[in-house]
Scaffold this motif. Structure first.
Motif, PDB file in Angstrom:
ATOM      1  N   GLY A  45       0.633  -1.126  -0.040  1.00  0.00           N
ATOM      2  CA  GLY A  45       0.145   0.043  -0.081  1.00  0.00           C
ATOM      3  C   GLY A  45       1.002   1.178   0.063  1.00  0.00           C
ATOM      4  N   ALA A  46       0.267   2.318  -0.382  1.00  0.00           N
ATOM      5  CA  ALA A  46       1.219   3.594  -0.562  1.00  0.00           C
ATOM      6  C   ALA A  46       1.189   4.394   0.895  1.00  0.00           C
ATOM      7  CB  ALA A  46       0.400   4.462  -1.569  1.00  0.00           C
ATOM      8  N   GLY A  47       0.617   5.440   0.806  1.00  0.00           N
ATOM      9  CA  GLY A  47       0.757   6.340   2.072  1.00  0.00           C
ATOM     10  C   GLY A  47      -0.717   6.691   2.819  1.00  0.00           C
ATOM     11  N   ILE A  48      -0.567   7.079   3.906  1.00  0.00           N
ATOM     12  CA  ILE A  48      -1.983   7.588   4.376  1.00  0.00           C
ATOM     13  C   ILE A  48      -1.629   8.759   5.471  1.00  0.00           C
ATOM     14  CG2 ILE A  48      -1.519   6.230   6.329  1.00  0.00           C
ATOM     15  CD1 ILE A  48      -4.476   5.290   5.970  1.00  0.00           C
ATOM     16  N   VAL A  49      -2.879   9.643   5.520  1.00  0.00           N
ATOM     17  CA  VAL A  49      -2.881  10.597   6.459  1.00  0.00           C
ATOM     18  C   VAL A  49      -3.733  10.204   7.672  1.00  0.00           C
ATOM     19  CG1 VAL A  49      -3.460  13.148   6.999  1.00  0.00           C
ATOM     20  CG2 VAL A  49      -2.412  12.174   4.671  1.00  0.00           C
ATOM     21  N   LEU A  50      -3.429  10.601   8.901  1.00  0.00           N
ATOM     22  CA  LEU A  50      -4.156  10.174  10.043  1.00  0.00           C
ATOM     23  C   LEU A  50      -4.453  11.613  11.000  1.00  0.00           C
ATOM     24  CD1 LEU A  50      -2.662   6.806  11.800  1.00  0.00           C
ATOM     25  CD2 LEU A  50      -4.782   7.260   9.978  1.00  0.00           C
ATOM     26  N   TRP A  51      -5.572  11.652  11.579  1.00  0.00           N
ATOM     27  CA  TRP A  51      -5.833  12.867  12.208  1.00  0.00           C
ATOM     28  C   TRP A  51      -6.003  12.459  13.602  1.00  0.00           C
ATOM     29  CZ3 TRP A  51      -5.927  17.114   9.137  1.00  0.00           C
ATOM     30  CH2 TRP A  51      -6.080  16.975   7.743  1.00  0.00           C
ATOM     31  N   GLY A  52      -6.387  13.603  14.546  1.00  0.00           N
ATOM     32  CA  GLY A  52      -6.327  13.585  15.649  1.00  0.00           C
ATOM     33  C   GLY A  52      -7.340  12.260  16.399  1.00  0.00           C
ATOM     34  N   ASN A  53      -8.637  12.139  15.621  1.00  0.00           N
ATOM     35  CA  ASN A  53      -9.288  11.116  15.978  1.00  0.00           C
ATOM     36  C   ASN A  53      -8.734   9.760  16.244  1.00  0.00           C
ATOM     37  OD1 ASN A  53      -9.337  11.317  13.196  1.00  0.00           O
ATOM     38  ND2 ASN A  53     -11.214  10.331  13.026  1.00  0.00           N
ATOM     39  N   SER A  54      -8.057   9.484  15.167  1.00  0.00           N
ATOM     40  CA  SER A  54      -7.345   8.020  15.015  1.00  0.00           C
ATOM     41  C   SER A  54      -6.025   8.100  15.998  1.00  0.00           C
ATOM     42  CB  SER A  54      -7.289   7.448  13.775  1.00  0.00           C
ATOM     43  OG  SER A  54      -6.478   8.464  12.935  1.00  0.00           O
ATOM     44  N   LEU A  55      -5.397   9.201  16.128  1.00  0.00           N
ATOM     45  CA  LEU A  55      -4.148   9.199  16.704  1.00  0.00           C
ATOM     46  C   LEU A  55      -4.669   8.950  18.062  1.00  0.00           C
ATOM     47  CD1 LEU A  55      -2.355  12.102  14.773  1.00  0.00           C
ATOM     48  CD2 LEU A  55      -1.764   9.604  14.897  1.00  0.00           C
ATOM     49  N   GLN A  56      -5.690   9.592  18.853  1.00  0.00           N
ATOM     50  CA  GLN A  56      -5.927   9.114  20.236  1.00  0.00           C
ATOM     51  C   GLN A  56      -6.187   7.732  20.350  1.00  0.00           C
ATOM     52  OE1 GLN A  56      -6.581  11.392  22.451  1.00  0.00           O
ATOM     53  NE2 GLN A  56      -7.145  13.561  21.604  1.00  0.00           N
ATOM     54  N   VAL A  57      -6.988   7.145  19.732  1.00  0.00           N
ATOM     55  CA  VAL A  57      -7.154   5.596  19.460  1.00  0.00           C
ATOM     56  C   VAL A  57      -5.631   4.949  19.793  1.00  0.00           C
ATOM     57  CG1 VAL A  57      -8.022   3.491  18.471  1.00  0.00           C
ATOM     58  CG2 VAL A  57      -9.349   5.731  18.426  1.00  0.00           C
ATOM     59  N   ILE A  58      -4.658   5.471  18.986  1.00  0.00           N
ATOM     60  CA  ILE A  58      -3.333   4.610  18.887  1.00  0.00           C
ATOM     61  C   ILE A  58      -2.761   5.002  20.157  1.00  0.00           C
ATOM     62  CG2 ILE A  58      -1.167   4.876  17.868  1.00  0.00           C
ATOM     63  CD1 ILE A  58      -2.829   5.212  15.087  1.00  0.00           C
ATOM     64  N   ASP A  59      -2.873   6.112  20.769  1.00  0.00           N
ATOM     65  CA  ASP A  59      -2.666   6.368  22.066  1.00  0.00           C
ATOM     66  C   ASP A  59      -3.032   5.410  23.071  1.00  0.00           C
ATOM     67  OD1 ASP A  59      -1.193   8.809  21.804  1.00  0.00           O
ATOM     68  OD2 ASP A  59      -2.794  10.174  22.247  1.00  0.00           O
ATOM     69  N   LYS A  60      -4.208   5.098  23.113  1.00  0.00           N
ATOM     70  CA  LYS A  60      -4.835   4.142  24.113  1.00  0.00           C
ATOM     71  C   LYS A  60      -4.441   2.756  23.829  1.00  0.00           C
ATOM     72  CE  LYS A  60      -7.789   6.904  26.423  1.00  0.00           C
ATOM     73  NZ  LYS A  60      -7.558   6.815  27.800  1.00  0.00           N
ATOM     74  N   LEU A  61      -3.856   2.512  22.351  1.00  0.00           N
ATOM     75  CA  LEU A  61      -3.564   1.045  22.289  1.00  0.00           C
ATOM     76  C   LEU A  61      -1.982   1.044  22.608  1.00  0.00           C
ATOM     77  CD1 LEU A  61      -5.070   0.528  18.740  1.00  0.00           C
ATOM     78  CD2 LEU A  61      -6.033  -0.190  20.715  1.00  0.00           C
ATOM     79  N   GLY A  62      -1.457   2.009  23.266  1.00  0.00           N
ATOM     80  CA  GLY A  62       0.068   2.114  23.683  1.00  0.00           C
ATOM     81  C   GLY A  62       0.793   1.963  22.376  1.00  0.00           C
ATOM     82  N   ALA A  63       0.452   2.286  21.130  1.00  0.00           N
ATOM     83  CA  ALA A  63       1.192   2.335  20.162  1.00  0.00           C
ATOM     84  C   ALA A  63       1.831   3.612  19.420  1.00  0.00           C
ATOM     85  CB  ALA A  63       0.732   1.403  19.169  1.00  0.00           C
ATOM     86  N   ILE A  64       1.485   4.717  20.180  1.00  0.00           N
ATOM     87  CA  ILE A  64       1.850   5.835  19.802  1.00  0.00           C
ATOM     88  C   ILE A  64       3.197   6.364  19.320  1.00  0.00           C
ATOM     89  CG2 ILE A  64       1.772   7.554  21.507  1.00  0.00           C
ATOM     90  CD1 ILE A  64      -0.002   8.446  18.489  1.00  0.00           C
ATOM     91  N   HIS A  65       3.974   5.709  20.385  1.00  0.00           N
ATOM     92  CA  HIS A  65       5.553   5.780  20.291  1.00  0.00           C
ATOM     93  C   HIS A  65       6.017   5.460  18.786  1.00  0.00           C
ATOM     94  CE1 HIS A  65       9.620   6.568  21.486  1.00  0.00           C
ATOM     95  NE2 HIS A  65       9.962   5.227  21.344  1.00  0.00           N
ATOM     96  N   ASP A  66       5.696   3.865  18.679  1.00  0.00           N
ATOM     97  CA  ASP A  66       5.967   3.245  17.395  1.00  0.00           C
ATOM     98  C   ASP A  66       5.425   3.966  16.314  1.00  0.00           C
ATOM     99  OD1 ASP A  66       7.006   1.114  18.870  1.00  0.00           O
ATOM    100  OD2 ASP A  66       5.578  -0.210  18.212  1.00  0.00           O
ATOM    101  N   LEU A  67       4.257   4.718  16.315  1.00  0.00           N
ATOM    102  CA  LEU A  67       3.812   5.315  15.226  1.00  0.00           C
ATOM    103  C   LEU A  67       4.496   6.623  14.696  1.00  0.00           C
ATOM    104  CD1 LEU A  67       0.944   5.093  13.436  1.00  0.00           C
ATOM    105  CD2 LEU A  67       0.601   7.483  14.518  1.00  0.00           C
ATOM    106  N   MET A  68       5.058   7.398  15.861  1.00  0.00           N
ATOM    107  CA  MET A  68       5.547   8.585  15.618  1.00  0.00           C
ATOM    108  C   MET A  68       6.989   8.444  15.137  1.00  0.00           C
ATOM    109  SD  MET A  68       3.428  10.853  16.711  1.00  0.00           S
ATOM    110  CE  MET A  68       4.190  12.473  16.944  1.00  0.00           C
TER     111      MET A  68
END
Ligand code: 5PR
Length: 381
Positions: A45-68
Motif C-alpha cells: 500500500g502507499a501512504g496515509i494521513v491520520l488525524w487526531g481522532n485515530s491518533l487518540q485511539v493509537i495512544d490508547k493502544l499503547g502504540a503512539i511511540h512506534d507510530l511517531m
C-alpha cells in the motif's frame, strides 16, 4: 460486568479496522482471534494521513511511540490551482500525521501481538450468524460472544447476513504510489517550493488532473494521481508518463518512479448500510462505511469505530450485547455519516481545489476524540 469467564471475539479482516478492534478488545480482557483471508498479511500500500481522532485511539493502544517514529507532520497543507498557490494551511490546533500504510500496519500488528491477539493469515471467514457462529472457507466454525466484520468493501460477514446497502460511485478516482522523496532534485526543479509540505496540485481546466503530493517520512513520498474514470489516458495504469509530466514538470523525477510500477486505479465510492449491527455481529471500516478519501478519514473512522465498539461491547453483559451494539451505532454512527457525506460532496464537486478546506465542519472528525468517556454528554438519549 458480572461474568468472570473470558469472552471470545472473532474478527474477520486484519486491516486497520480489524487490528484496532482486536487490540482494543484484547487490552480490555477479551480473547481475540483475527482471521485474514490473504495467506500473507497485507503490508503493501502507499501512504496515509491520520488525524487526531485515530491518533487518540493509537495512544490508547499503547502504540503512539512506534507510530511517531517513522511518520511526520508536514509544516503545511498547500493547495495549488494550475500551479498557483491558493492556500497554505498550517492546521493550528489540529493533530495530524503522514506515514506509509506499511508503517501503520506494522505498528498496529505489533500492538495486536503484544496484547495477546492471535492473528491468523490464510483463514477466510465466509459467513456469520447473528447468534454468534462464524464459519470458515475450510468448513470449520466457531462460537463467539462478539463477531466483528472488518473485512473490507466486499465484506463476507456483511453479505452473508444480507445487510441492505447502497453504493454510490463518483466520477473521479486515483492511483496511489509510494516512491523515494528525491527532495534535492525537486528543489532544483522548483527552488521556491517547500517540498516538505503536503501539496494538492489541482488542474480543472482544460483537463481535470490532480496530484496529491504527501511526504510520508524523510525518505518516502506518497503520490495520489487523480483523474476522471472517463479520461482514458488520465486513468490508465501504468501511468501515461508523458501526460503527467507535461502537466506537472516539477514532479518529473517522482512521476518517473511511479511510472515504473503497475499501479491500480480506484474509482471513488461510498457504501452506506441500513444498519451496522445484528445480534452479536458488528461491522466496521469499509465493510460498513467505505468513503471517498477527500477528507482522508476512511481509516480514521474505521479506527475510531473499532475503539468505541470495543468499549461498548466490554461494558455490556452477554445478554445486553445486541442492545449495546445498537446503542453504539446510534451514538457513534452520526460522526461517520457526516464525514462520509462531506467526503463524497468534496469528491463530487472537486471543491477541495479552492483550498482552505480544513476548518469548521470539515475538521469535525479530525477533532473528535472517540476515547473521551464524556464525549456524548448533552447528546439526546
Ligand atoms: N486526501 C488524501 C488522500 O490520500 C486522497 C485524497 C485526499 C490524504 C487519495 O487517497 O481526495 O483522493 C483524495
Amino acid at each position: 460486568m458480572s461474568e468472570t469467564r473470558t469472552r471470545r471475539a472473532e474478527i474477520s479482516g486484519a486491516g486497520f479496522a480489524g487490528l484496532t478492534a482486536a487490540t482494543a478488545l484484547a487490552r480490555m480482557g477479551w480473547s481475540v482471534r483475527v482471521h485474514e483471508r490473504a495467506t500473507e498479511l497485507r503490508t503493501e500500500g502507499a501512504g496515509i494521513v491520520l488525524w487526531g481522532n485515530s491518533l487518540q485511539v493509537i495512544d490508547k493502544l499503547g502504540a503512539i511511540h512506534d507510530l511517531m517514529a517513522e511518520s511526520m507532520t508536514p509544516p503545511a497543507y498547500e493547495t495549488r490551482m494550475n500551479n498557483v498557490i491558493q492556500t497554505q494551511e498550517t492546521l493550528e490546533g489540529v493533530r495530524w500525521r503522514t506515514m506509509t500504510r506499511s508503517h501503520l500496519f506494522h505498528t498496529l500488528l505489533t500492538a495486536a501481538r503484544e496484547s495477546g491477539v492471535e492473528v491468523l493469515p490464510g483463514s477466510e471467514v465466509v459467513s456469520a450468524t447473528a447468534e454468534g457462529r462464524i464459519t470458515f472457507a475450510n468448513g470449520d466454525s466457531a462460537e463467539a460472544d462478539l463477531i466483528v466484520g472488518a473485512d473490507g468493501v466486499g465484506s463476507a460477514v456483511r453479505d452473508s447476513l444480507g445487510f441492505p446497502l447502497k453504493r454510490e460511485r463518483s466520477r473521479d478516482g486515483i492511483t496511489r504510489f509510494l516512491v523515494p522523496r528525491r527532495k534535492d532534485e525537486l528543489q532544483k526543479l522548483e527552488p521556491d517550493t517547500n517540498w516538505d509540505h503536503m501539496i494538492d496540485f489541482w488542474n480543472l481546466d482544460p483537463r481535470v488532473i490532480r496530484v496529491l503530493y504527501t511526504p510520508a517520512n524523510e525518505k518516502e513520498l506518497y503520490l495520489a494521481l487523480m483523474a476522471p474514470a472517463s479520461d482514458a489516458e488520465g486513468s490508465r495504469v501504468p501511468i501515461d508518463l508523458e501526460l503527467w509530466t507535461s502537466v506537472f514538470p516539477q514532479l518529473a523525477p517522482v512521476l518517473a518512479d511511479a511510472a515504473k510500477t503497475p499501479g491500480r486505479y480506484y474509482g471513488y465510492q461510498t457504501t452506506r448500510l441500513e444498519s451496522w449491527t445484528t445480534g452479536k455481529v458488528a461491522l466496521i471500516g469499509d465493510a460498513a462505511h467505505a468513503m471517498c478519501p477527500a477528507l482522508a478519514q476512511g481509516a480514521g473512522c474505521a479506527m475510531q469505530n473499532a475503539w468505541t465498539l470495543a468499549v461498548a461491547a466490554t461494558a455490556a453483559s452477554d445478554a445486553e450485547l445486541p442492545d449495546a451494539l445498537r446503542e453504539w451505532e446510534r451514538l457513534e454512527r452520526p460522526y461517520t455519516d457526516r464525514c462520509q457525506d462531506r467526503s463524497q460532496w468534496f469528491a463530487d464537486t472537486r471543491e477541495m481545489s479552492k483550498g482552505g478546506q480544513f476548518s469548521g465542519d470539515n475538521v469535525e472528525t479530525a477533532l473528535y476524540n472517540p476515547t473521551d468517556p464524556r464525549r456524548h454528554e448533552g447528546v439526546a438519549a
